[in-house]
Design an enzyme around this catalytic site. Sequence first.
Site, PDB file in Angstrom:
ATOM      1  N   HIS A  53      57.231 -17.895 -94.217  1.00 55.45           N
ATOM      2  CA  HIS A  53      58.565 -18.517 -93.651  1.00 55.45           C
ATOM      3  C   HIS A  53      58.642 -19.696 -94.207  1.00 55.45           C
ATOM      4  O   HIS A  53      59.684 -20.188 -94.436  1.00 55.45           O
ATOM      5  CB  HIS A  53      58.572 -17.967 -92.085  1.00 55.45           C
ATOM      6  CG  HIS A  53      58.801 -16.571 -91.695  1.00 55.45           C
ATOM      7  ND1 HIS A  53      59.987 -15.957 -92.203  1.00 55.45           N
ATOM      8  CD2 HIS A  53      58.165 -15.797 -90.924  1.00 55.45           C
ATOM      9  CE1 HIS A  53      59.897 -15.078 -91.552  1.00 55.45           C
ATOM     10  NE2 HIS A  53      58.545 -14.646 -90.685  1.00 55.45           N
ATOM     11  N   ASP A  97      62.174  -9.812 -88.156  1.00 54.76           N
ATOM     12  CA  ASP A  97      62.895 -10.699 -89.177  1.00 54.76           C
ATOM     13  C   ASP A  97      64.075  -9.710 -90.206  1.00 54.76           C
ATOM     14  O   ASP A  97      64.932 -10.259 -90.408  1.00 54.76           O
ATOM     15  CB  ASP A  97      61.732 -11.227 -90.428  1.00 54.76           C
ATOM     16  CG  ASP A  97      60.659 -11.892 -89.886  1.00 54.76           C
ATOM     17  OD1 ASP A  97      61.065 -12.732 -88.757  1.00 54.76           O
ATOM     18  OD2 ASP A  97      59.605 -11.879 -90.206  1.00 54.76           O
ATOM     19  N   THR A 118      81.079 -22.882 -62.586  1.00 53.38           N
ATOM     20  CA  THR A 118      80.909 -23.091 -61.015  1.00 53.38           C
ATOM     21  C   THR A 118      80.828 -24.671 -60.514  1.00 53.38           C
ATOM     22  O   THR A 118      81.612 -24.899 -59.635  1.00 53.38           O
ATOM     23  CB  THR A 118      79.801 -22.157 -60.568  1.00 53.38           C
ATOM     24  OG1 THR A 118      79.598 -20.774 -61.230  1.00 53.38           O
ATOM     25  CG2 THR A 118      79.851 -22.074 -58.997  1.00 53.38           C
ATOM     26  N   PRO A 147      80.973 -19.314 -71.871  1.00 52.82           N
ATOM     27  CA  PRO A 147      79.714 -18.303 -71.677  1.00 52.82           C
ATOM     28  C   PRO A 147      79.060 -18.837 -70.287  1.00 52.82           C
ATOM     29  O   PRO A 147      79.347 -19.797 -70.066  1.00 52.82           O
ATOM     30  CB  PRO A 147      78.800 -18.780 -72.910  1.00 52.82           C
ATOM     31  CG  PRO A 147      79.428 -20.107 -73.453  1.00 52.82           C
ATOM     32  CD  PRO A 147      80.976 -20.130 -73.162  1.00 52.82           C
ATOM     33  N   GLY A 186      76.327 -20.081 -67.837  1.00 50.34           N
ATOM     34  CA  GLY A 186      75.545 -21.451 -67.468  1.00 50.34           C
ATOM     35  C   GLY A 186      76.007 -22.666 -68.222  1.00 50.34           C
ATOM     36  O   GLY A 186      75.453 -23.633 -68.395  1.00 50.34           O
ATOM     37  N   THR A 187      77.172 -22.918 -68.520  1.00 54.01           N
ATOM     38  CA  THR A 187      78.075 -24.185 -69.162  1.00 54.01           C
ATOM     39  C   THR A 187      78.649 -24.983 -68.109  1.00 54.01           C
ATOM     40  O   THR A 187      79.089 -26.153 -68.365  1.00 54.01           O
ATOM     41  CB  THR A 187      79.243 -23.643 -70.131  1.00 54.01           C
ATOM     42  OG1 THR A 187      80.124 -22.554 -69.556  1.00 54.01           O
ATOM     43  CG2 THR A 187      78.399 -23.013 -71.247  1.00 54.01           C
ATOM     44  N   GLY A 188      78.636 -24.339 -66.745  1.00 57.48           N
ATOM     45  CA  GLY A 188      78.847 -25.290 -65.764  1.00 57.48           C
ATOM     46  C   GLY A 188      80.251 -25.050 -65.090  1.00 57.48           C
ATOM     47  O   GLY A 188      80.827 -25.880 -64.700  1.00 57.48           O
ATOM     48  N   HIS A 202      52.184 -14.537 -93.123  1.00 57.03           N
ATOM     49  CA  HIS A 202      53.316 -14.221 -92.828  1.00 57.03           C
ATOM     50  C   HIS A 202      53.788 -15.480 -92.430  1.00 57.03           C
ATOM     51  O   HIS A 202      55.253 -15.812 -92.972  1.00 57.03           O
ATOM     52  CB  HIS A 202      53.241 -13.277 -91.799  1.00 57.03           C
ATOM     53  CG  HIS A 202      54.791 -12.802 -91.157  1.00 57.03           C
ATOM     54  ND1 HIS A 202      55.237 -11.468 -91.444  1.00 57.03           N
ATOM     55  CD2 HIS A 202      55.578 -13.411 -90.619  1.00 57.03           C
ATOM     56  CE1 HIS A 202      56.333 -11.565 -91.015  1.00 57.03           C
ATOM     57  NE2 HIS A 202      56.737 -12.505 -90.417  1.00 57.03           N
ATOM     58  N   GLU A 203      53.291 -16.263 -91.635  1.00 53.18           N
ATOM     59  CA  GLU A 203      54.264 -17.625 -91.051  1.00 53.18           C
ATOM     60  C   GLU A 203      54.067 -18.627 -92.154  1.00 53.18           C
ATOM     61  O   GLU A 203      55.366 -19.155 -92.078  1.00 53.18           O
ATOM     62  CB  GLU A 203      53.402 -17.947 -89.944  1.00 53.18           C
ATOM     63  CG  GLU A 203      53.364 -17.197 -88.430  1.00 53.18           C
ATOM     64  CD  GLU A 203      54.641 -16.772 -88.031  1.00 53.18           C
ATOM     65  OE1 GLU A 203      55.677 -17.397 -88.434  1.00 53.18           O
ATOM     66  OE2 GLU A 203      54.843 -15.522 -87.671  1.00 53.18           O
TER      67      GLU A 203
END
Length: 639
Positions: free
Chosen positions: A446, A520, A228, A222, A224-226, A442-443
């Site tokens: 959760h 959600d 380059t 993926p 951004g995993t390094g 609501h929070e």
Amino acid sequence: MNQRWRLIALWLLPVGVALFFGWQILGNGGGSSLAQGSPTVAPRNAAVARMTYGRFLDYVDAGRVTAVDIFDGGRTAVVEASDPDLDNRVQRLRVDLPGLAPELINSLKDKGISFDIHPAKAAPPLLGILGNLAFPLLLIGSLILLARRSSNMPGGPGQAMQFGKTKARFAMEAETGVKFDDVAGVEEAKQDLQEVVTFLKTPERFTSVGAKIPRGVLLVGPPGTGKTLLAKAIAGEAGVPFFSLSGSEFVEMFVGVGASRVRDLFKRAKENSPCLIFIDEIDAVGRQRGAGIGGGNDEREQTLNQLLTEMDGFEGNSGIIIIAATNRADVLDSALMRPGRFDRQVMVDAPDIKGRISILKVHSRNKKLGEDVSLEAVARRTPGFTGADLANLLNEAAILTARRRKEATGNAEIDDAVDRIIAGMEGKPLTDGRSKRLIAYHEVGHALVGTLVKQHDPVQKVTLIPRGQAQGLTWFSPDEDQMLVSRSQLRARIMGALGGRAAEAVVFGHAEVTTGAGGDIQQVASMARQMVTRFGMSDLGPMSLEAGNQEVFLGRDLMTRSEMSDSIASRIDDAVRKIVQSCYTDTLALVNANRDCMDRVVELLIEKESLDGEEFVALVSEFTEVPIKERFTPVLGAS
Ligand code: ADP
Ligand code: MG
Ligand code: ZN
């Protein structure tokens, strides 16, 4: 050089035309009085409106004139007058004067009007003629230049012929300066690639025993995993030049351009061997040929063919190694992976917790961290972060540190940076009121469901401070990097996600539930569908009921989805609905049973705006008698 001259000539052409006509207007359009002593010094603005002398005198008397410039030995003036009908806007008007009358000067002086007399300057006649001729000459000159340059070109005036050659789209770095030490958390990939360094450094070791050196390595992972960074580190370790370009830069509008770029690149590389060629985003050129909607793309295929030809063309021991990167190895043309091409694949995945710790170590080398900061805790909070995300995180934290004028980055800065990267910028706290209450319920819904359901990840923070799109947020921290997720954990997550809506419905009634739960519910739907179609966790049994990769366009598996019969599709929908329904029923029951506890926690949350995980759990266990985490285990029979 040719190119540059042609460009200049092209520019001069319209400029010349414009100036020529502009000159004509200036020279002749000045009106009768100005034309007399031609060429004369023109009033400051030749295009101003006219006013009669009588009117001008009236204006002077009325005190509306603010400035007068007299030209032509007293024959013309440009007058600035304000107009009371137009909000006293200042107008500039031209007046023909009978001559420099002393009375006029006196009355201007009396009224305190600023005026100036500009002497008439007659230009030498020769200069005037030359001036008039200059632009036509320039025009003709540039036309001749243009004609000559174009006829010299083999391809005529077409600029398109130049594209492939003149723009060197690849970059070369003689020394990347990156070492393997700078890349962390991808130990297996580093081990695999260590060999490539040896190939580049001491090819004799392999050729002397008759081994063929591989030509291409494909890095898959993926963004951004390094990838380059790894490629640069190989070049840096081996001390060879680094040629790089991106696959998308190969593909141009004109057929054949990409192919010629490939030829150029390999030519330059051969001149500089041993060296490393890095092709980023190779899927842009290397997609399966002839696949997808509308068949192939001529330009891309030609480019790919050229790339394959070049790779076949050079000897195994010529000292050039090609490294390509992609996050879609599955769409690549199989010809690319044949032996002698990119026959080695190295996976570069998002780091696990140990990897994240070591990446954080690498990137904190040049930063000041406080004593209290534990990189391990940071790594624990950031599952799924790639190397690039972690580098960004430490940088954001350092920026916050500077903004707060602190000496060293502390936990507070790092926490804020994580929140910001995951959920966006912090907004203003809500003012107390009904909607703040609703968001608080609501929070807490959760967080409470997440805490009371045994298999759910623990609560890390509940907050009413808006961030990004969200008005309030509940954070959960996964215990460890989990590779496998069980069915009851998935159900627990669905219940946690439904907790917000359930709390709204229990407290405010079904008519008052809000759109706030939209995100959600989307998550719930996708989790439940995956349970059915991918993980075989429904009464449809362990069947994979979807195309492996859902490629929307240009893919090769475009048609497989429609192979599913309508009856299977509706059974999937039924199973998904059943999972969601039973989870929602359980969640509602759980919220109802803990209504008192919820009310108390909401009061405190509204007062304090944020509660961290420990505070929250302490509060909840105060109000519920049964020890937390032994309260509820989802019943699996329902789905
Ligand atoms: P990719 O090419 O896989 O998209 P990059 O190599 O361009 O990713 O990574 C971008 C930046 O993220 C790097 O310059 C580096 O600062 C940081 N980074 C990414 N992965 C790592 C890693 N494994 N170790 C250290 N830094 C990393
Ligand atoms: Mg990259
Ligand atoms: Zn929610």
